[in-house]
Design a protein around this motif. Structure first.
Motif, PDB file in Angstrom:
ATOM      1  N   ASP A 193       3.237   0.412   3.222  1.00 48.65           N
ATOM      2  CA  ASP A 193       2.729  -0.687   4.030  1.00 48.65           C
ATOM      3  C   ASP A 193       2.896  -1.993   3.251  1.00 48.65           C
ATOM      4  O   ASP A 193       2.214  -2.220   2.256  1.00 48.65           O
ATOM      5  CB  ASP A 193       1.254  -0.430   4.356  1.00 48.65           C
ATOM      6  N   ARG A 234       0.850  -1.196   0.000  1.00 53.31           N
ATOM      7  CA  ARG A 234       0.000   0.000   0.000  1.00 53.31           C
ATOM      8  C   ARG A 234       0.883   1.243   0.000  1.00 53.31           C
ATOM      9  O   ARG A 234       1.696   1.443   0.906  1.00 53.31           O
ATOM     10  CB  ARG A 234      -0.917   0.001   1.217  1.00 53.31           C
ATOM     11  N   VAL A 280       1.320   6.747   1.922  1.00 51.32           N
ATOM     12  CA  VAL A 280       1.660   5.962   3.101  1.00 51.32           C
ATOM     13  C   VAL A 280       3.180   5.914   3.195  1.00 51.32           C
ATOM     14  O   VAL A 280       3.854   5.360   2.327  1.00 51.32           O
ATOM     15  CB  VAL A 280       1.076   4.538   3.006  1.00 51.32           C
ATOM     16  N   ALA A 319      -0.639   4.402  -0.883  1.00 48.31           N
ATOM     17  CA  ALA A 319      -1.512   5.544  -0.640  1.00 48.31           C
ATOM     18  C   ALA A 319      -2.818   5.057  -0.051  1.00 48.31           C
ATOM     19  O   ALA A 319      -3.217   3.903  -0.253  1.00 48.31           O
ATOM     20  CB  ALA A 319      -1.754   6.332  -1.922  1.00 48.31           C
ATOM     21  N   LEU A 320      -3.486   5.939   0.675  1.00 48.40           N
ATOM     22  CA  LEU A 320      -4.790   5.633   1.227  1.00 48.40           C
ATOM     23  C   LEU A 320      -5.880   6.078   0.268  1.00 48.40           C
ATOM     24  O   LEU A 320      -5.594   6.615  -0.808  1.00 48.40           O
ATOM     25  CB  LEU A 320      -4.950   6.314   2.588  1.00 48.40           C
ATOM     26  N   ALA A 321      -7.125   5.852   0.637  1.00 46.36           N
ATOM     27  CA  ALA A 321      -8.247   6.239  -0.218  1.00 46.36           C
ATOM     28  C   ALA A 321      -8.331   7.758  -0.313  1.00 46.36           C
ATOM     29  O   ALA A 321      -7.575   8.500   0.335  1.00 46.36           O
ATOM     30  CB  ALA A 321      -9.534   5.664   0.335  1.00 46.36           C
ATOM     31  N   THR A 322      -9.275   8.242  -1.124  1.00 47.01           N
ATOM     32  CA  THR A 322      -9.459   9.670  -1.365  1.00 47.01           C
ATOM     33  C   THR A 322      -9.345  10.464  -0.063  1.00 47.01           C
ATOM     34  O   THR A 322      -9.961  10.101   0.938  1.00 47.01           O
ATOM     35  CB  THR A 322     -10.847   9.900  -1.999  1.00 47.01           C
ATOM     36  N   ASN A 355      -6.182  10.390  -1.198  1.00 43.06           N
ATOM     37  CA  ASN A 355      -4.951   9.691  -1.580  1.00 43.06           C
ATOM     38  C   ASN A 355      -3.685  10.198  -0.895  1.00 43.06           C
ATOM     39  O   ASN A 355      -2.672  10.449  -1.555  1.00 43.06           O
ATOM     40  CB  ASN A 355      -4.747   9.751  -3.112  1.00 43.06           C
TER      41      ASN A 355
END
Length: 295
Positions: free
Chosen positions: A211, A197, A207, A199-202, A204
């Motif tokens: 991860d 992972r 990370v 990037a996270l969700a919107t 974005n």
């Protein structure tokens, strides 16, 4: 595959399979499925699930659509088990063998060999005996090798998938396929996905550090702890049956399109896994049998 029949065993099925498969066929320039080349059988009686609500509609769609893609001239016999118990699936495989519907039976299901070894060892014998009967009658009984790699992530120990590990079955594993711009093959490798992972969700956010999620899915394979190495694997190392026997495209991150209907809405989506590889290889088996003139 003209003159051949690909036999497919699924549980429950899809009540929109003919419509969905013909939409898929129209999109991809394939012959339509009609009563002359597509028949559905219920070897264990009516399925105990109404409509596309038991979770096997995707499996049924990809099995029919992609065996038809590889062998568009072949007939398809879809055997629908009343449920997904091994009892009824086994009886459906037996029906396909005994009736001689076709030279190849495609099965996209299985369970860890170690589970049956501990919880239901008699089922190991039943599955192997069915495959031996098929082999004796000239029917290739094909099984997906599973999508859990060596199963250590799923079970905490390494194992292989049954019935694919049966010495009398053909275990179908999976590959990742990469193409050149002219659609020729650039590279094939055994299929296995590891996720990171970044990037996270919107909206974005990145990370940092990434991860490392690790194993996500991959073609099942390895060494059986039940079945001794058959004679046809005599040149391979070890003393136990090795799987898979063959592999076909399965990586869901490239995947293949299929058409299905759920909630009254027909849609196109992308699927992968050895559930895709097995019906594709079974279509290829029908072509090979046609070329050999042996059925």
């Amino acid at each position: 595959g003209t003159g051949q029949t690909v036999v497919i065993v699924d549980a429950y099925g899809s009540d929109t399979i003919t419509t969905d498969a013909n939409t898929f066929a129209e999109i991809n320039g394939l012959p339509p499925l009609t009563a002359s080349n597509f028949n559905i059988y219920y070897p264990t009686g009516p399925t105990n699930c109404g409509g596309n609500t038991c979770g096997w509609d995707v499996e049924t769609s990809l099995d029919v659509e992609w065996s038809h893609t590889v062998a568009p001239g072949a007939n398809i016999a879809l055997l629908l088990s009343a449920d997904n118990s091994f009892t009824n699936l086994d009886l459906s495989v037996l029906y396909g063998i005994e009736t001689g519907l076709g030279p190849v039976i495609s099965n996209s299901y299985g369970i860890g060999e170690i589970v049956l070894e501990i919880e239901d060892p008699a089922e190991l014998t039943v599955q192997n005996t069915l495959n031996e009967l098929g082999a004796a009658l000239g029917v290739s009984v094909n099984f997906s090798s599973g999508d859990d790699g060596d199963f250590s992530y799923a079970y905490g120990v390494t194992t292989v998938s049954m019935p694919a590990a049966s010495p009398y079955a053909t275990g179908v594993g999976g590959t990742s396929l990469f193409l050149n711009s002219n659609n020729s093959i650039k590279l094939q490798t055994g299929w296995g996905n590891n996720l990171t992972r970044i990037a996270l969700a919107t909206p974005n956010p990145p990370v940092i550090p990434p991860d490392i999620i690790g194993f996500y899915a991959g073609a099942g394979g390895g060494t059986s702890a039940v079945w001794p190495k058959p004679a046809y694997q005599g040149s391979l190392p070890g003393s136990w049956r090795l799987v898979p026997d063959i592999a076909y495209v399965a990586d869901p991150y490239t995947g293949a399109e299929f058409v299905d209907t759920e909630g009254g809405e027909q849609f196109i989506s992308v699927v992968g896994g050895t559930s895709l590889a097995c019906p594709m290889f079974s279509g290829m088996w029908a072509i090979s049998t046609q070329a050999a003139g042996t059925w």
